[in-house]
Design a protein around this motif. Structure first.
Motif, mmCIF file in Angstrom:
data_model
loop_
_atom_site.group_PDB
_atom_site.id
_atom_site.type_symbol
_atom_site.label_atom_id
_atom_site.label_comp_id
_atom_site.label_asym_id
_atom_site.label_seq_id
_atom_site.Cartn_x
_atom_site.Cartn_y
_atom_site.Cartn_z
ATOM 1 N N TYR A 11 -7.558 13.214 -7.328
ATOM 2 C CA TYR A 11 -7.271 11.800 -7.613
ATOM 3 C C TYR A 11 -5.782 11.578 -7.870
ATOM 4 O O TYR A 11 -5.167 10.668 -7.304
ATOM 5 C CB TYR A 11 -8.088 11.345 -8.824
ATOM 6 C CG TYR A 11 -7.745 9.952 -9.282
ATOM 7 C CD1 TYR A 11 -8.272 8.821 -8.633
ATOM 8 C CD2 TYR A 11 -6.877 9.745 -10.352
ATOM 9 C CE1 TYR A 11 -7.937 7.540 -9.048
ATOM 10 C CE2 TYR A 11 -6.534 8.470 -10.768
ATOM 11 C CZ TYR A 11 -7.073 7.370 -10.115
ATOM 12 O OH TYR A 11 -6.731 6.108 -10.520
ATOM 13 N N LYS A 12 -5.180 12.425 -8.719
ATOM 14 C CA LYS A 12 -3.768 12.255 -9.081
ATOM 15 C C LYS A 12 -2.845 12.477 -7.879
ATOM 16 O O LYS A 12 -1.865 11.747 -7.691
ATOM 17 C CB LYS A 12 -3.392 13.219 -10.200
ATOM 18 C CG LYS A 12 -3.938 12.822 -11.563
ATOM 19 C CD LYS A 12 -3.475 13.791 -12.635
ATOM 20 C CE LYS A 12 -3.907 13.346 -14.018
ATOM 21 N NZ LYS A 12 -3.457 14.309 -15.072
ATOM 22 N N GLN A 13 -3.161 13.485 -7.050
ATOM 23 C CA GLN A 13 -2.306 13.754 -5.903
ATOM 24 C C GLN A 13 -2.403 12.639 -4.865
ATOM 25 O O GLN A 13 -1.400 12.223 -4.293
ATOM 26 C CB GLN A 13 -2.666 15.116 -5.298
ATOM 27 C CG GLN A 13 -2.292 16.270 -6.221
ATOM 28 C CD GLN A 13 -2.620 17.637 -5.667
ATOM 29 O OE1 GLN A 13 -3.367 17.782 -4.701
ATOM 30 N NE2 GLN A 13 -2.049 18.671 -6.286
ATOM 31 N N ARG A 14 -3.597 12.132 -4.670
ATOM 32 C CA ARG A 14 -3.762 11.023 -3.727
ATOM 33 C C ARG A 14 -3.092 9.753 -4.264
ATOM 34 O O ARG A 14 -2.454 9.007 -3.523
ATOM 35 C CB ARG A 14 -5.245 10.778 -3.467
ATOM 36 C CG ARG A 14 -5.507 9.686 -2.430
ATOM 37 C CD ARG A 14 -6.993 9.491 -2.232
ATOM 38 N NE ARG A 14 -7.254 8.301 -1.439
ATOM 39 C CZ ARG A 14 -7.697 8.312 -0.201
ATOM 40 N NH1 ARG A 14 -7.911 9.461 0.404
ATOM 41 N NH2 ARG A 14 -7.942 7.197 0.442
ATOM 42 N N GLU A 15 -3.220 9.535 -5.566
ATOM 43 C CA GLU A 15 -2.589 8.372 -6.196
ATOM 44 C C GLU A 15 -1.073 8.433 -6.019
ATOM 45 O O GLU A 15 -0.428 7.417 -5.733
ATOM 46 C CB GLU A 15 -2.955 8.328 -7.675
ATOM 47 C CG GLU A 15 -2.432 7.101 -8.413
ATOM 48 C CD GLU A 15 -2.820 7.103 -9.877
ATOM 49 O OE1 GLU A 15 -3.366 6.087 -10.347
ATOM 50 O OE2 GLU A 15 -2.583 8.130 -10.544
ATOM 51 N N SER A 16 -0.494 9.619 -6.186
ATOM 52 C CA SER A 16 0.954 9.790 -6.004
ATOM 53 C C SER A 16 1.356 9.515 -4.563
ATOM 54 O O SER A 16 2.389 8.874 -4.302
ATOM 55 C CB SER A 16 1.373 11.212 -6.402
ATOM 56 O OG SER A 16 1.198 11.428 -7.777
ATOM 57 N N LEU A 17 0.550 9.985 -3.630
ATOM 58 C CA LEU A 17 0.837 9.750 -2.214
ATOM 59 C C LEU A 17 0.824 8.259 -1.899
ATOM 60 O O LEU A 17 1.729 7.739 -1.235
ATOM 61 C CB LEU A 17 -0.191 10.485 -1.352
ATOM 62 C CG LEU A 17 0.061 10.486 0.155
ATOM 63 C CD1 LEU A 17 1.302 11.294 0.505
ATOM 64 C CD2 LEU A 17 -1.152 11.047 0.896
ATOM 65 N N GLU A 18 -0.184 7.561 -2.387
ATOM 66 C CA GLU A 18 -0.294 6.119 -2.137
ATOM 67 C C GLU A 18 0.855 5.358 -2.795
ATOM 68 O O GLU A 18 1.389 4.399 -2.228
ATOM 69 C CB GLU A 18 -1.638 5.608 -2.658
ATOM 70 C CG GLU A 18 -2.831 6.134 -1.874
ATOM 71 C CD GLU A 18 -4.163 5.727 -2.488
ATOM 72 O OE1 GLU A 18 -4.154 4.979 -3.497
ATOM 73 O OE2 GLU A 18 -5.215 6.151 -1.972
ATOM 74 N N LYS A 19 1.247 5.810 -3.986
ATOM 75 C CA LYS A 19 2.336 5.151 -4.715
ATOM 76 C C LYS A 19 3.666 5.284 -3.982
ATOM 77 O O LYS A 19 4.371 4.287 -3.764
ATOM 78 C CB LYS A 19 2.460 5.761 -6.112
ATOM 79 C CG LYS A 19 3.714 5.337 -6.860
ATOM 80 C CD LYS A 19 3.901 6.182 -8.109
ATOM 81 C CE LYS A 19 5.277 5.928 -8.742
ATOM 82 N NZ LYS A 19 5.525 6.820 -9.897
ATOM 83 N N TRP A 20 4.017 6.518 -3.608
ATOM 84 C CA TRP A 20 5.328 6.745 -3.015
ATOM 85 C C TRP A 20 5.447 6.167 -1.614
ATOM 86 O O TRP A 20 6.518 5.746 -1.190
ATOM 87 C CB TRP A 20 5.640 8.242 -2.987
ATOM 88 C CG TRP A 20 6.011 8.773 -4.331
ATOM 89 C CD1 TRP A 20 5.232 9.514 -5.175
ATOM 90 C CD2 TRP A 20 7.257 8.583 -5.014
ATOM 91 N NE1 TRP A 20 5.892 9.799 -6.336
ATOM 92 C CE2 TRP A 20 7.147 9.248 -6.270
ATOM 93 C CE3 TRP A 20 8.451 7.930 -4.700
ATOM 94 C CZ2 TRP A 20 8.180 9.264 -7.195
ATOM 95 C CZ3 TRP A 20 9.489 7.951 -5.615
ATOM 96 C CH2 TRP A 20 9.349 8.616 -6.844
ATOM 97 N N PHE A 21 4.359 6.161 -0.872
ATOM 98 C CA PHE A 21 4.425 5.688 0.505
ATOM 99 C C PHE A 21 3.779 4.316 0.681
ATOM 100 O O PHE A 21 3.635 3.833 1.799
ATOM 101 C CB PHE A 21 3.788 6.721 1.440
ATOM 102 C CG PHE A 21 4.563 8.005 1.487
ATOM 103 C CD1 PHE A 21 5.666 8.127 2.316
ATOM 104 C CD2 PHE A 21 4.224 9.067 0.667
ATOM 105 C CE1 PHE A 21 6.401 9.310 2.337
ATOM 106 C CE2 PHE A 21 4.954 10.254 0.678
ATOM 107 C CZ PHE A 21 6.044 10.371 1.516
ATOM 108 N N LYS A 22 3.368 3.728 -0.466
ATOM 109 C CA LYS A 22 2.812 2.370 -0.468
ATOM 110 C C LYS A 22 1.691 2.224 0.559
ATOM 111 O O LYS A 22 1.665 1.303 1.375
ATOM 112 C CB LYS A 22 3.914 1.332 -0.227
ATOM 113 C CG LYS A 22 5.051 1.415 -1.243
ATOM 114 C CD LYS A 22 6.032 0.283 -1.082
ATOM 115 C CE LYS A 22 7.228 0.435 -2.016
ATOM 116 N NZ LYS A 22 6.870 0.600 -3.423
ATOM 117 N N ILE A 23 0.774 3.197 0.510
ATOM 118 C CA ILE A 23 -0.364 3.197 1.426
ATOM 119 C C ILE A 23 -1.600 2.716 0.674
ATOM 120 O O ILE A 23 -1.906 3.213 -0.412
ATOM 121 C CB ILE A 23 -0.639 4.605 1.981
ATOM 122 C CG1 ILE A 23 0.627 5.173 2.621
ATOM 123 C CG2 ILE A 23 -1.788 4.589 2.981
ATOM 124 C CD1 ILE A 23 0.499 6.630 3.016
#
Length: 203
Positions: free
Chosen positions: A176-188
């Motif tokens: 969850y945390k790694q996916r959340e970080s990915l979505e945050k940084w790349f605005k996906i």
């Protein structure tokens, strides 16, 4: 099943069902690491602990990496269940339980596929143009962005892998945390990401 780490340190590692653990091992060119022995020791330590717990290693070679060099390392560690991935990182990750990665943007493919990623690398005395700075030493941009769990030593790698394979809540929270970080940084958007993954895996 038991893992033996450096200096005989023993820790339990197993997956919570009868399925054999599958570890995706994401590579990094040896020429970018100062010492050849550093690269070999890191790779062989992964092969060794995977062998001791009966896990299968799927190696995803870096495009600019010498496959013969990797093959020689695999042959040096007799008894390991190691094979080379013949498909994309995304497809390979979707069939694995966890990814162990050297510093590589391919960690993001594994996150998108829905598995936790541990970055195994000791940055002591290492320098490369793509590395980031953290205080007086190098690190990876992926660690700074919260995309990977850091492991600087075999002890830390064994501990993190053990938690991921044996603790469902820790595994779920890490994903969850790694996916959340990915979505945050790349605005996906999460839904868009799921749609994209489904389309790519269907190709």
């Amino acid at each position: 099943k038991t893992l033996t780490g450096v200096e005989g340190e023993r820790q339990n590692i197993q997956i919570n069902n009868s399925e054999k653990p599958k570890i995706l091992f994401i590579q990094y060119p040896r020429r970018r690491i100062k010492g050849k022995d550093v690269f070999e020791n890191l790779a062989l330590s992964v092969f060794e602990f995977a062998k001791e717990c009966g896990a299968e290693i799927i190696i995803k070679k870096h495009p600019r990496q010498d496959k013969n060099e990797l093959t020689r390392l695999v042959e040096k560690d007799e008894g390991s269940m190691v094979r080379f991935a013949d498909e994309s990182v995304l497809s390979s990750a979707s069939k694995s339980h966890v990814a162990i990665s050297f510093p590589s943007s391919a960690c993001m493919d594994a996150i998108v596929a829905g598995i936790p990623v541990i970055e195994y690398f000791d940055y002591e005395l290492e320098e490369w143009s793509t590395f980031a700075q953290s205080g007086d030493r190098s690190t990876s941009i992926y660690r700074k962005m919260g995309l990977v769990l850091p492991a600087n030593s075999i002890h830390e790698l064994i501990g993190e892998t053990n938690e991921i394979l044996n603790n469902p809540e820790y595994r779920r929270l890490t994903i969850y945390k790694q996916r959340e970080s990915l979505e945050k940084w790349f605005k996906i958007n999460g839904h868009s990401l799921d749609t994209l993954v489904a389309a790519l895996l269907a190709l």
